[in-house]
Design an enzyme around this catalytic site. Structure first.
Site, PDB file in Angstrom:
ATOM      1  N   HIS A 368       0.802  -1.228   0.000  1.00 52.41           N
ATOM      2  CA  HIS A 368       0.000   0.000   0.000  1.00 52.41           C
ATOM      3  C   HIS A 368       0.831   1.271   0.000  1.00 52.41           C
ATOM      4  O   HIS A 368       0.262   2.361   0.012  1.00 52.41           O
ATOM      5  CB  HIS A 368      -0.933   0.039   1.215  1.00 52.41           C
ATOM      6  CG  HIS A 368      -2.079  -0.919   1.139  1.00 52.41           C
ATOM      7  ND1 HIS A 368      -3.276  -0.608   0.542  1.00 52.41           N
ATOM      8  CD2 HIS A 368      -2.206  -2.187   1.576  1.00 52.41           C
ATOM      9  CE1 HIS A 368      -4.100  -1.642   0.621  1.00 52.41           C
ATOM     10  NE2 HIS A 368      -3.468  -2.616   1.243  1.00 52.41           N
ATOM     11  N   LYS A 559      -9.862  13.357   3.727  1.00 53.08           N
ATOM     12  CA  LYS A 559      -8.921  12.239   3.786  1.00 53.08           C
ATOM     13  C   LYS A 559      -8.052  12.461   5.010  1.00 53.08           C
ATOM     14  O   LYS A 559      -8.116  13.533   5.633  1.00 53.08           O
ATOM     15  CB  LYS A 559      -8.070  12.181   2.506  1.00 53.08           C
ATOM     16  CG  LYS A 559      -7.470  13.550   2.121  1.00 53.08           C
ATOM     17  CD  LYS A 559      -6.696  13.502   0.832  1.00 53.08           C
ATOM     18  CE  LYS A 559      -7.541  13.445  -0.427  1.00 53.08           C
ATOM     19  NZ  LYS A 559      -7.505  12.159  -1.104  1.00 53.08           N
ATOM     20  N   ARG A 560      -7.249  11.459   5.402  1.00 59.20           N
ATOM     21  CA  ARG A 560      -6.334  11.686   6.511  1.00 59.20           C
ATOM     22  C   ARG A 560      -5.465  12.919   6.238  1.00 59.20           C
ATOM     23  O   ARG A 560      -5.147  13.217   5.078  1.00 59.20           O
ATOM     24  CB  ARG A 560      -5.447  10.450   6.731  1.00 59.20           C
ATOM     25  CG  ARG A 560      -6.173   9.292   7.401  1.00 59.20           C
ATOM     26  CD  ARG A 560      -6.668   9.637   8.797  1.00 59.20           C
ATOM     27  NE  ARG A 560      -5.575   9.738   9.728  1.00 59.20           N
ATOM     28  CZ  ARG A 560      -5.215   8.815  10.608  1.00 59.20           C
ATOM     29  NH1 ARG A 560      -5.913   7.679  10.704  1.00 59.20           N
ATOM     30  NH2 ARG A 560      -4.200   8.991  11.413  1.00 59.20           N
TER      31      ARG A 560
HETATM   32  C1  LIG Z   1     -12.416   6.354   1.536  1.00 63.04           C
HETATM   33  C2  LIG Z   1     -11.999   6.797   2.884  1.00 63.04           C
HETATM   34  C3  LIG Z   1     -10.665   7.134   3.115  1.00 63.04           C
HETATM   35  C4  LIG Z   1      -9.610   7.114   2.033  1.00 63.04           C
HETATM   36  O1  LIG Z   1      -9.590   8.370   1.382  1.00 63.04           O
HETATM   37  P1  LIG Z   1      -8.388   8.785   0.421  1.00 63.04           P
HETATM   38  O2  LIG Z   1      -8.859  10.067  -0.177  1.00 63.04           O
HETATM   39  O3  LIG Z   1      -8.268   7.704  -0.597  1.00 63.04           O
HETATM   40  O4  LIG Z   1      -7.188   8.940   1.264  1.00 63.04           O
HETATM   41  C5  LIG Z   1     -10.319   7.552   4.377  1.00 63.04           C
HETATM   42  N1  LIG Z   1     -11.224   7.623   5.381  1.00 63.04           N
HETATM   43  C6  LIG Z   1     -12.522   7.317   5.188  1.00 63.04           C
HETATM   44  C7  LIG Z   1     -13.485   7.438   6.323  1.00 63.04           C
HETATM   45  C8  LIG Z   1     -12.957   6.890   3.933  1.00 63.04           C
HETATM   46  O5  LIG Z   1     -14.242   6.564   3.755  1.00 63.04           O
END
Ligand SMILES: *Cc1c(COP(=O)(O)O)cnc(C)c1O
Length: 830
Positions: A368, A559-560
């Protein structure tokens, strides 16, 4: 919210019509929950609804397990430290295909379904993308009828709850089991012993062969909790089995007999700490002993369980690779490779080579991340203390592997050092990614570019050794949760035009393509988005007291929080817009609402600083009368699956702006595009494949690509040059440096200025800034043409079919697992 009229596949079944649901709800309130309707609370009704739903899953769940057993099918075991499941109630109801009947029954009882479903705690046994991927994959495996089992840890405390206090992230414990988890079935009889510490004793067996005993161990018990995983519109209900740590005995009898009752109980608590809490750390690894123990704990229990199930049908282990595929979600469960070797060689006396052949054919591993700091390694002394026999086995694997490498590349000592499972640091460290690479028959990346970079960079040596081992399986998302459940109005509109086949075959969304040219459809599509925006605006007003203009462009980055994801670049643009409004207050500025959401790892100082700056900027911008409603900045706290389901359907612009080469795939990008947001993004991760699908003219790509990044890094990136040359950028940076957004503490955000300048700007924000701002200007130009924007949005939705997790899972099943669907018998009518 209106009801979702999708599928009524189950309506011919007794108990699945509105009257049946209603009877069932009334009965469960009294006989399962023990409450009088007169005094029942919303919480009582949620648990009542859960009991009624789960009752309807059980028979199919059992029949599914029986059908796998009867077919003696090959099974897939998805081992993951994280499952980010979110809420289950409406997902199960929708997947059973009886949402309208359920809704009618609830409403006929005079209840408020929206309020009841909000009672459910969001199950957050994961950090972000990796854990959500595991959850989407479980949904897809069940929907496809694949015999797939999730295995993980039943953390008592999941991902922390994020609150914002004075602009700062504050973490609160996520006590998700406080009111009980209605979806799990405790299995106190499914109990395995897991060993730690101790020492290894060598002995000669009856045939004089050298054998090993792992003795004097500290033991913990793993107890199973099962959760049914219903597929969409299918009889299949799969299983997720999570392990909780239990003390081997309730008390230490020694202490107990001495009369030291408290000490006796303390020891019990200590061993049960193993499954107490999820590590809230995204992508950067933590070298903590407890985490290594958590990994081995769930791996050991899962393997014992898998082999127990296998042994019911089979003698010996030769058929194991034909009956068992184990997918390692990242390296977190990679110790399973050494554990299976230990079981086969030490436990069952198999020859090493024989055991190794079996092991390699069973395991596969998903990578990942390419970021070196996120690749898991464990100090050898720690490993030796916690898992002494596994260290020996890893040394033996390494010895034989390096001998093979030497035969193929004699004299290349540098190569041996590079590929060794042991890093020759001080202290030495075990490289889990190398263990996984050597011990698996297939290793996959999660987007085409990510896989290609794996081959060219971190695993280049392995790729030369085994050119067929590294394969790509681009990530996907389940359209059931991320469109059908999250955006019922859009789901309904799509169904009205192309039927509901897309729910199981997302490529059918292609049939929407011609409708992009249909003005009436665009209008209807725009109206759905507008209603979603209005709902989100109301929630923001209610929860955060910020009035956002529902007619503004909803610009979303959720996102994080991580430097590589570049929330800061977004913020530099926000401040640029702010300055433009201030410089030309009567100018024609497009109204925009910039929405952020995301958690920072509690120990990640810069990420927390970024959250604070976002909130400080929001405070200034949102209160500046000159701005009025032309620019608003909103940080929505506690981004989790449920908030994602609220935000994503309302998004119009999706920010996917990571430094090229850093985001392995991303799945948030897919959720947003599937809900009709246009993407502004870099050529990174799955953005590239999204561009290929939706067409370059329907996505806003900017900035350096991976080659550009590599070249710039080689030549030397000079942030000060950009600072000098770009006046707008300089003004923005100076405001951050001088405390414009934190007048009460002017130096507060100086560290951010420093990171972007003297710190060398490692994620190249300044290099991409000008192109990003220019692209944002193009976004505004297109947005002003509502028809053109909607046309592109429709085309985005129509062309997202490839990003269904069903497609990902089909590829895993075919290329990596070699498993086939099994159709359970249709449940007999009662
Ligand atoms: C989909 C999702 C992520 C991943 O988001 P990215 O933009 O791909 O980093 C992180 N947290 C939650 C709660 C999600 O639903």
């Amino acid at each position: 919210m209106a009801s979702n009229p999708l599928t009524d596949l189950e309506l011919d079944r007794p108990g699945m019509d509105a009257a049946g649901w209603r009877r069932s709800l009334s009965n469960h309130l009294v006989y399962s929950i023990g409450k009088d309707p007169l005094t029942a609370t919303q919480r009582d009704w949620f648990y009542t609804a859960a009991a009624a739903v789960r009752e309807r899953l059980i028979e199919r769940w059992m029949e599914t397990m029986r059908s796998y057993y009867r077919a003696d099918t090959k099974r897939v075991y998805y081992l993951s430290m994280e499952f980010l499941m979110g809420r289950t109630l409406m997902n199960s109801v929708l997947n059973m295909g009886c949402e309208p009947a359920f809704r009618t029954a609830v409403e006929n009882l005079g209840l408020d379904l929206a309020a009841i479903r909000e009672i459910e705690h969001d199950a957050a046994l994961g950090n972000g993308g990796l854990g959500r991927l595991a959850a989407c994959f479980l949904d897809s495996m069940a929907t496809l009828g694949l015999p797939g089992y999730g295995y993980g840890i039943r953390y008592e405390y999941g991902m922390f709850t994020q609150k914002i206090e004075n602009g700062c992230q504050v973490e609160h414990p996520d006590n998700w089991l406080r009111y009980g988890n209605p979806w799990e079935f405790p299995r106190p009889e499914v109990l395995y012993q897991v060993k730690f510490h101790g020492r290894v004793v060598e002995y000669a067996d009856a045939e004089g062969r050298l054998r090993h005993h792992w003795v004097d161990t500290d033991d913990v018990m793993a107890m199973a909790y099962d959760t049914p995983i219903p597929g969409y519109a299918t009889e299949t209900v799969n299983n997720m089995r999570l392990w909780a740590a239990k003390a081997t005995r309730d008390f230490d009898l020694g202490y107990f007999n001495e009369g030291n009752y408290i000490k006796a109980v303390e020891e019990k608590n200590e061993s049960e700490n193993l499954s107490k809490v999820l590590y809230p750390d995204d992508t950067t690894e933590m070298g903590r002993e407890l985490r290594l123990k958590q990994q081995y704990f769930f791996v050991s229990a899962s393997l014992q369980d898998i082999l127990f199930r296998y042994a019911k049908h089979h003698e010996g282990f030769d058929a194991l690779p034909d009956k068992v595929a184990i997918q390692l979600n990242d390296t977190h469960p990679a110790i399973a490779i050494a554990e299976l070797m230990r079981i086969l060689v030490d436990g069952h006396g198999l020859d090493w080579d024989h055991a190794w052949d079996i092991t390699r054919r069973v395991f596969s591993y998903t990578n990942h991340t390419l970021m070196p700091e996120a690749l898991e390694t464990w100090p050898v002394p720690l490993f030796e203390r916690v898992l002494p026999r596994h260290l020996q086995i890893i040394y033996e694997i390494n010895h034989r592997f390096l001998r093979e490498v030497t035969h193929r590349h004699p004299g290349d000592h540098a190569l041996l050092r590079r590929v060794s499972l042991i890093e020759e640091s001080s202290p030495k460290r075990v490289r889990m990614a190398h263990l996984a690479m050597v011990g698996c028959h297939k290793v996959n990346g999660v987007a085409a570019i990510h896989t290609e970079l794996m081959r060219q960079t971190i695993f280049a040596d392995f790729h030369r050794l085994w050119p067929d081992k590294i394969v790509n399986v681009t990530n996907g998302i389940t359209p059931r949760r991320w469109l059908n459940q999250a955006n019922p109005d859009l789901a309904r509109l799509i169904c009205a035009r192309i039927g509901n086949g897309w729910l199981k075959d997302l490529e059918q969304l292609k049939r929407l393509e011609p409708l992009a040219e249909d003005a009436a459809f665009r209008q209807a599509f725009g109206a759905v988005k507008q209603a979603n925006k209005r709902r989100l605006a109301e929630a923001i007003a209610q929860r955060l007291g910020i009035a956002v203009n529902p007619d503004s462009l909803f610009d979303v980055q959720v996102k994080r929080i991580h430097e590589y994801k570049r929330q800061l670049l977004n913020l530099l643009h926000v401040i640029t817009l702010y300055n433009r409004i201030r410089a030309h207050p009567s100018g024609d500025h497009l109204a925009r609402t910039v929405i952020f959401g995301g958690k920072a790892a509690p120990g990640y100082r810069m990420a927390k600083q970024i959250i604070r700056l976002i909130n400080d900027v929001a405070d200034v911008v949102n209160h500046d009368p000159l701005v009025a409603d032309r620019l608003k900045v909103v940080f929505i706290p506690n981004y989790d699956v449920s908030t994602a389901q609220d935000i994503i359907p309302a998004a119009e612009l999706s920010e996917q702006i990571s430094t090229a080469g850093t985001e392995a795939s991303g799945t948030g990008n897919m959720k947003l595009a599937l809900n009709g947001a246009l993407t502004i993004g870099t050529l990174d991760g799955a953005n590239i494949e999204i561009r290929n699908e939706v067409g370059a003219e329907n996505i806003f790509i900017f900035g350096l690509d991976t080659e550009g990044v590599t070249a710039l890094r080689a030549a030397g990136h000079d942030p000060w040059w950009h600072y000098r040359e770009n006046a707008e950028l300089r003004q923005v940076l100076d405001m951050i440096r001088d405390g414009f957004f934190s007048p009460e503490e002017p130096a507060r955000h100086r560290v951010i200025f420093d990171a972007l300048t003297t710190g060398g700007d490692p994620f190249l924000l300044l290099a991409d800034y000008a192109d990003y701002v220019a692209r944002q200007q193009e976004v505004e130009r297109v947005y002003r043409n509502r028809d053109e924007w909607l046309r592109r949005a429709v085309l985005n939705v129509a062309r997202m079919g490839r990003f269904s997790a069903d497609r990902s899972i089909r590829e895993y099943a075919e290329v990596i697992w070699n498993v086939k669907p099994v159709r359970p018998r249709r449940r007999p009518r009662r």
